[in-house]
Design a protein around this motif. Sequence first.
Motif, mmCIF file in Angstrom:
data_model
loop_
_atom_site.group_PDB
_atom_site.id
_atom_site.type_symbol
_atom_site.label_atom_id
_atom_site.label_comp_id
_atom_site.label_asym_id
_atom_site.label_seq_id
_atom_site.Cartn_x
_atom_site.Cartn_y
_atom_site.Cartn_z
ATOM 1 N N ALA A 17 -32.768 -9.112 -13.126
ATOM 2 C CA ALA A 17 -31.337 -8.693 -12.142
ATOM 3 C C ALA A 17 -31.902 -8.899 -10.470
ATOM 4 N N PHE A 18 -33.288 -8.727 -10.634
ATOM 5 C CA PHE A 18 -33.505 -9.223 -9.200
ATOM 6 C C PHE A 18 -33.472 -11.048 -9.127
ATOM 7 N N ARG A 19 -33.758 -11.402 -9.666
ATOM 8 C CA ARG A 19 -33.186 -12.942 -9.929
ATOM 9 C C ARG A 19 -31.740 -13.247 -9.904
ATOM 10 N N LEU A 20 -30.868 -12.465 -10.127
ATOM 11 C CA LEU A 20 -29.470 -12.488 -9.965
ATOM 12 C C LEU A 20 -28.659 -12.124 -8.588
ATOM 13 N N ARG A 21 -29.556 -10.986 -8.227
ATOM 14 C CA ARG A 21 -29.437 -10.626 -6.786
ATOM 15 C C ARG A 21 -29.363 -11.498 -6.233
ATOM 16 N N ASN A 22 -30.614 -12.525 -6.023
ATOM 17 C CA ASN A 22 -30.844 -13.636 -4.943
ATOM 18 C C ASN A 22 -30.395 -14.370 -5.205
ATOM 19 N N LEU A 23 -29.817 -14.883 -5.571
ATOM 20 C CA LEU A 23 -28.646 -15.692 -6.663
ATOM 21 C C LEU A 23 -27.301 -15.700 -5.950
ATOM 22 N N TYR A 24 -27.177 -14.014 -5.631
ATOM 23 C CA TYR A 24 -25.876 -14.024 -4.942
ATOM 24 C C TYR A 24 -26.166 -14.256 -3.779
ATOM 25 N N LEU A 25 -27.246 -13.259 -3.294
ATOM 26 C CA LEU A 25 -27.338 -13.779 -1.703
ATOM 27 C C LEU A 25 -27.793 -15.395 -0.727
ATOM 28 N N THR A 42 -22.433 -7.737 -15.560
ATOM 29 C CA THR A 42 -23.056 -7.684 -14.288
ATOM 30 C C THR A 42 -22.109 -6.663 -13.598
ATOM 31 N N TYR A 43 -22.543 -6.000 -12.519
ATOM 32 C CA TYR A 43 -21.217 -5.313 -11.547
ATOM 33 C C TYR A 43 -21.696 -4.996 -10.321
ATOM 34 N N ILE A 44 -21.008 -5.900 -9.083
ATOM 35 C CA ILE A 44 -21.610 -5.097 -7.757
ATOM 36 C C ILE A 44 -20.117 -3.968 -7.349
ATOM 37 N N ASN A 45 -21.564 -3.387 -6.717
ATOM 38 C CA ASN A 45 -19.816 -1.997 -6.046
ATOM 39 C C ASN A 45 -20.974 -1.476 -4.534
ATOM 40 N N TYR A 46 -20.254 -1.002 -3.985
ATOM 41 C CA TYR A 46 -20.200 -0.900 -2.625
ATOM 42 C C TYR A 46 -21.324 0.737 -2.913
ATOM 43 N N ARG A 47 -21.961 0.450 -1.867
ATOM 44 C CA ARG A 47 -22.872 1.821 -1.851
ATOM 45 C C ARG A 47 -22.622 2.512 -1.561
ATOM 46 N N ASP A 48 -21.148 3.012 -0.672
ATOM 47 C CA ASP A 48 -20.992 4.092 -0.053
ATOM 48 C C ASP A 48 -19.175 4.701 -0.844
ATOM 49 N N SER A 49 -18.909 3.743 -1.670
ATOM 50 C CA SER A 49 -17.602 3.917 -1.993
ATOM 51 C C SER A 49 -17.646 3.719 -3.382
ATOM 52 N N THR A 123 -28.492 0.840 -17.201
ATOM 53 C CA THR A 123 -28.587 0.254 -16.254
ATOM 54 C C THR A 123 -29.727 -0.264 -15.400
ATOM 55 N N ASN A 124 -29.747 -1.639 -14.632
ATOM 56 C CA ASN A 124 -30.567 -1.896 -13.273
ATOM 57 C C ASN A 124 -29.755 -2.231 -12.485
ATOM 58 N N LYS A 125 -30.368 -1.747 -11.621
ATOM 59 C CA LYS A 125 -29.964 -1.420 -10.699
ATOM 60 C C LYS A 125 -30.300 -2.188 -9.027
ATOM 61 N N ILE A 126 -30.343 -2.642 -7.995
ATOM 62 C CA ILE A 126 -31.049 -3.076 -7.350
ATOM 63 C C ILE A 126 -30.602 -3.364 -5.644
ATOM 64 N N LEU A 127 -30.534 -3.014 -4.889
ATOM 65 C CA LEU A 127 -29.837 -2.663 -3.111
ATOM 66 C C LEU A 127 -29.567 -4.379 -3.090
ATOM 67 N N ILE A 128 -28.700 -4.740 -2.851
ATOM 68 C CA ILE A 128 -28.030 -6.226 -2.089
ATOM 69 C C ILE A 128 -28.493 -6.062 -0.497
ATOM 70 N N ASP A 129 -27.772 -5.915 0.018
ATOM 71 C CA ASP A 129 -27.677 -5.290 1.333
ATOM 72 C C ASP A 129 -27.755 -3.741 1.592
ATOM 73 N N ARG A 130 -27.657 -3.294 2.697
ATOM 74 C CA ARG A 130 -25.980 -1.760 3.302
ATOM 75 C C ARG A 130 -25.579 -1.264 2.761
ATOM 76 N N LYS A 131 -24.311 -2.489 2.321
ATOM 77 C CA LYS A 131 -23.474 -2.162 1.851
ATOM 78 C C LYS A 131 -23.254 -2.244 0.377
ATOM 79 N N ASN A 135 -25.938 -4.081 -10.104
ATOM 80 C CA ASN A 135 -26.212 -3.763 -11.382
ATOM 81 C C ASN A 135 -26.369 -4.530 -12.630
ATOM 82 N N THR A 136 -26.661 -4.678 -13.216
ATOM 83 C CA THR A 136 -26.758 -5.519 -15.185
ATOM 84 C C THR A 136 -27.263 -4.259 -15.891
#
Length: 230
Positions: A17-25, A42-49, A123-131, A135-136
């Motif tokens: 999950a950590f490496r996948l986040r880096n690949l996305y960035l 895998t999915y990416i979601n907004y932190r607020d909504s 589920t493994n959750k890691i922050l991408i950025d502030r938004k 998740n894997t």
Amino acid sequence: MNLFTEKEYHQQSQHFAFRLRNLYLHNRSTFFQLQDYLPSPTYINYRDSHEYEFFSKSFFSYGKEIETLYELGKSYLPEISNIGLMKKAINKAEVLHKNNDYESVCSYMQIISMNREMTPYFTNKILIDRKLTLNTSLFLNEYEHLENIFKEIIPWGKENLERWNKFQTLTKREKEILKLFAKGKSNKEVSEILILSVHSVHTHKKNIYQKLDISKASELVKISLALEII
């Protein structure tokens, strides 16, 4: 014969999950090209909504409930989830968001209905950025399938697994300092960047070396490169 123990599967999946986040960035086009070949949904979601920015196609094969979850979002979760585990997952996610630690992976177990059967998964959750968060998902009945994939996509094996585990014992501040040292910054430069005293930086550096079981700067760089921290 299994290559990994159950605990090691979780650790491997966290680093994935950590490496996948880096690949996305750093290489988003490759990230999206890989979506049909990922070893776990895998999915990416907004932190607020909690709305979805990206949702792996492989997730839809797990049942109509997942399709509805994608359409309706978080509001549908209570209808298909084990409520106790869902609340624990929400609490863990809130702590991760509050700490804003971009180098840590938050893991939690969930049980939700898939094809009308209550199915456990991690589920493994890691922050991408502030938004955004990435998740894997790791399904307990797919270890044998994942073993072959992990051997291909994570060829470094148990040596780097040990490095990853040691890295995860570092505090948020220690991880920040490690990355700066790995990029060649001096004690004084790190102190200026993070607004710390040189003495504090030296103390953090000593703790980092102890936790990683290293004695030289070259070893620190080697670990950082192996784990794709820099």
